[in-house]
Design a protein around this motif. Structure first.
Motif, PDB file in Angstrom:
ATOM      1  N   MET A 176       0.449  -0.932   0.390  1.00 41.63           N
ATOM      2  CA  MET A 176       0.173   0.080   0.044  1.00 41.63           C
ATOM      3  C   MET A 176       1.104   1.061   0.260  1.00 41.63           C
ATOM      4  O   MET A 176       0.211   2.471  -0.853  1.00 41.63           O
ATOM      5  N   ARG A 177       2.041   1.395   0.948  1.00 38.98           N
ATOM      6  CA  ARG A 177       2.466   2.505   0.435  1.00 38.98           C
ATOM      7  C   ARG A 177       3.574   2.833  -0.900  1.00 38.98           C
ATOM      8  O   ARG A 177       3.445   3.895  -1.147  1.00 38.98           O
ATOM      9  N   ARG A 178       3.772   1.815  -1.178  1.00 37.13           N
ATOM     10  CA  ARG A 178       4.298   1.793  -2.832  1.00 37.13           C
ATOM     11  C   ARG A 178       2.725   2.595  -3.367  1.00 37.13           C
ATOM     12  O   ARG A 178       3.856   3.316  -5.000  1.00 37.13           O
ATOM     13  N   VAL A 179       1.927   2.438  -3.955  1.00 36.63           N
ATOM     14  CA  VAL A 179       0.923   2.838  -4.609  1.00 36.63           C
ATOM     15  C   VAL A 179       0.789   4.218  -3.546  1.00 36.63           C
ATOM     16  O   VAL A 179       0.650   5.186  -4.498  1.00 36.63           O
ATOM     17  N   ASN A 180       0.712   4.408  -2.018  1.00 30.93           N
ATOM     18  CA  ASN A 180       0.015   5.531  -1.717  1.00 30.93           C
ATOM     19  C   ASN A 180       1.368   6.410  -2.061  1.00 30.93           C
ATOM     20  O   ASN A 180       1.207   8.074  -2.147  1.00 30.93           O
ATOM     21  N   ASP A 181       3.364   6.136  -2.275  1.00 30.34           N
ATOM     22  CA  ASP A 181       3.612   7.418  -2.541  1.00 30.34           C
ATOM     23  C   ASP A 181       3.217   7.790  -4.110  1.00 30.34           C
ATOM     24  O   ASP A 181       4.605   9.002  -4.243  1.00 30.34           O
ATOM     25  N   TRP A 233      -6.828  -8.392  -5.944  1.00 30.50           N
ATOM     26  CA  TRP A 233      -5.627  -8.125  -5.669  1.00 30.50           C
ATOM     27  C   TRP A 233      -4.672  -8.771  -7.171  1.00 30.50           C
ATOM     28  O   TRP A 233      -3.739  -7.769  -7.653  1.00 30.50           O
ATOM     29  N   GLU A 234      -5.228  -9.758  -6.931  1.00 28.21           N
ATOM     30  CA  GLU A 234      -4.202 -10.710  -8.252  1.00 28.21           C
ATOM     31  C   GLU A 234      -4.587 -10.692  -9.357  1.00 28.21           C
ATOM     32  O   GLU A 234      -4.674 -10.969 -11.341  1.00 28.21           O
ATOM     33  N   GLY A 235      -6.036 -10.029  -9.628  1.00 22.82           N
ATOM     34  CA  GLY A 235      -6.516  -9.023 -11.095  1.00 22.82           C
ATOM     35  C   GLY A 235      -8.368  -9.869 -11.271  1.00 22.82           C
ATOM     36  O   GLY A 235      -8.425 -10.228 -12.406  1.00 22.82           O
ATOM     37  N   ASN A 236      -8.785 -11.334 -10.507  1.00 19.95           N
ATOM     38  CA  ASN A 236      -9.578 -11.763 -10.829  1.00 19.95           C
ATOM     39  C   ASN A 236     -10.652 -11.210 -10.690  1.00 19.95           C
ATOM     40  O   ASN A 236     -10.442 -10.617  -9.224  1.00 19.95           O
ATOM     41  N   ALA A 256      -4.525  -1.722 -14.030  1.00 15.99           N
ATOM     42  CA  ALA A 256      -3.707  -2.719 -14.611  1.00 15.99           C
ATOM     43  C   ALA A 256      -2.566  -1.625 -14.375  1.00 15.99           C
ATOM     44  O   ALA A 256      -1.311  -3.159 -13.649  1.00 15.99           O
ATOM     45  N   LYS A 257      -1.762  -0.753 -13.475  1.00 24.11           N
ATOM     46  CA  LYS A 257      -0.672  -0.409 -13.376  1.00 24.11           C
ATOM     47  C   LYS A 257      -0.731  -0.363 -11.498  1.00 24.11           C
ATOM     48  O   LYS A 257       0.634  -0.615 -11.117  1.00 24.11           O
ATOM     49  N   LEU A 261       2.438  -2.162  -9.183  1.00 26.96           N
ATOM     50  CA  LEU A 261       2.852  -2.122  -7.654  1.00 26.96           C
ATOM     51  C   LEU A 261       2.344  -2.693  -6.637  1.00 26.96           C
ATOM     52  O   LEU A 261       3.444  -3.266  -5.911  1.00 26.96           O
ATOM     53  N   LEU A 262       1.149  -3.201  -6.767  1.00 26.52           N
ATOM     54  CA  LEU A 262       1.093  -3.815  -5.113  1.00 26.52           C
ATOM     55  C   LEU A 262       1.864  -5.139  -5.209  1.00 26.52           C
ATOM     56  O   LEU A 262       1.386  -5.394  -4.448  1.00 26.52           O
ATOM     57  N   SER A 263       2.043  -5.996  -6.474  1.00 26.39           N
ATOM     58  CA  SER A 263       2.611  -7.392  -7.040  1.00 26.39           C
ATOM     59  C   SER A 263       4.188  -7.123  -6.704  1.00 26.39           C
ATOM     60  O   SER A 263       4.856  -8.526  -6.492  1.00 26.39           O
ATOM     61  N   ASP A 264       4.388  -5.929  -6.648  1.00 27.63           N
ATOM     62  CA  ASP A 264       6.557  -5.823  -6.843  1.00 27.63           C
ATOM     63  C   ASP A 264       6.574  -6.418  -5.684  1.00 27.63           C
ATOM     64  O   ASP A 264       6.133  -6.368  -3.887  1.00 27.63           O
TER      65      ASP A 264
END
Length: 264
Positions: A176-181, A233-236, A256-257, A261-264
């Motif tokens: 979540m921090r990766r997206v939040n940033d 989160w996996e796109g399902n 998609a973006k 980020l969430l899966s990195d």
């Protein structure tokens, strides 16, 4: 119970019945809003009030009277006939913490699934008289008017909502921090109301975890019917009993973006 069977068109009487459920729940909830209602703490440490219980009771009563062969999956009083083809998902006050603090950023969630696939969803805000309706194969409406999410494929311009800043403390906090940033702005604690705002084009992302089926089954038809995309989160695809982590995006490229980020 998920299946690959194509869901039939939602009968018009089910759509009008969902409105009746929301009307009935709203009558109960308005009696308790901004009153000194007693607050109980459930085993999971979440609050519950007479508004939650009373609203769900009245909805259950209507379902059992009108459609006794349908299932019910509710937050406050458990499940009935959940192996039925048609199952109603009820969260009478999604955002009880907002409700008990006098904020109107909560809503009643009413979802209907056919064989585990959500095909109808209502987000009702009974204090402000706001109602979102999503039905498979139709455009989402807000108080009867068709609405659409907005185009935003740039994370640096996106507005994000989530259930609470506490999400950063959990096992998904780093993701979540990766997206939040990278987003333009992040806000918290709007619960289902944020999904309604996304479907109207005021919010670009809602990312949450730890949800139950009664939290998300009503939301997918609203978001998807407005031109957005809601998945796990996996796109399902959102299905009954699926993942407790969801992404809702008003723009599919942005979705998609965020997934990357969430899966990195």
């Amino acid at each position: 119970m998920a299946t690959d069977t194509q869901a039939p068109a939602v009968p018009v009487e089910y759509v009008s019945f969902a409105d009746r459920l929301a009307d009935a729940a709203g009558q109960v909830i308005r009696r308790y809003f901004r009153t000194p209602v007693p607050i109980d703490i459930k085993a999971d440490h979440s609050p519950v009030t007479a508004a939650d219980r009373g609203a769900e009771e009245v909805m259950r009563g209507l379902i059992n009277a009108e459609f006794p062969d349908h299932g019910i999956f509710g937050e406050e009083f458990g499940n009935e006939r959940v192996d039925a083809d048609w199952v109603w998902y009820l969260d009478p006050v999604d955002g009880t913490k907002s409700f008990i603090t006098g904020s109107a950023q909560f809503g009643t969630l009413i979802g209907l699934a056919y064989q585990g696939r959500p095909v109808l969803g209502v987000i009702d805000q009974p204090i402000q008289g706001e109602r979102w309706l999503g039905v498979a194969g139709r455009v989402t409406t807000f108080n009867g008017r068709e609405i659409a999410s907005r185009h935003c494929d740039d994370l640096s311009r996106a507005v994000l909502y989530s259930w609470g800043a506490e999400i950063f403390d959990g096992e998904n906090g780093a993701a979540m921090r990766r997206v939040n940033d990278q987003v333009y702005m992040a806000r918290y604690s709007a619960d289902c109301y944020a999904y309604g705002l996304l479907s109207m084009g005021f919010v670009d992302l809602v990312i949450e975890d730890g949800l139950k089926p009664y939290d998300y089954m009503a939301l997918a038809p609203v978001v998807n019917g407005a031109g957005g995309l809601m998945t796990d989160w996996e796109g399902n695809e959102i299905l009954a009993g699926g993942s407790d982590r969801v992404i809702a995006a008003g723009d599919r490229q942005l979705h998609a973006k965020v997934r990357e980020l969430l899966s990195d």
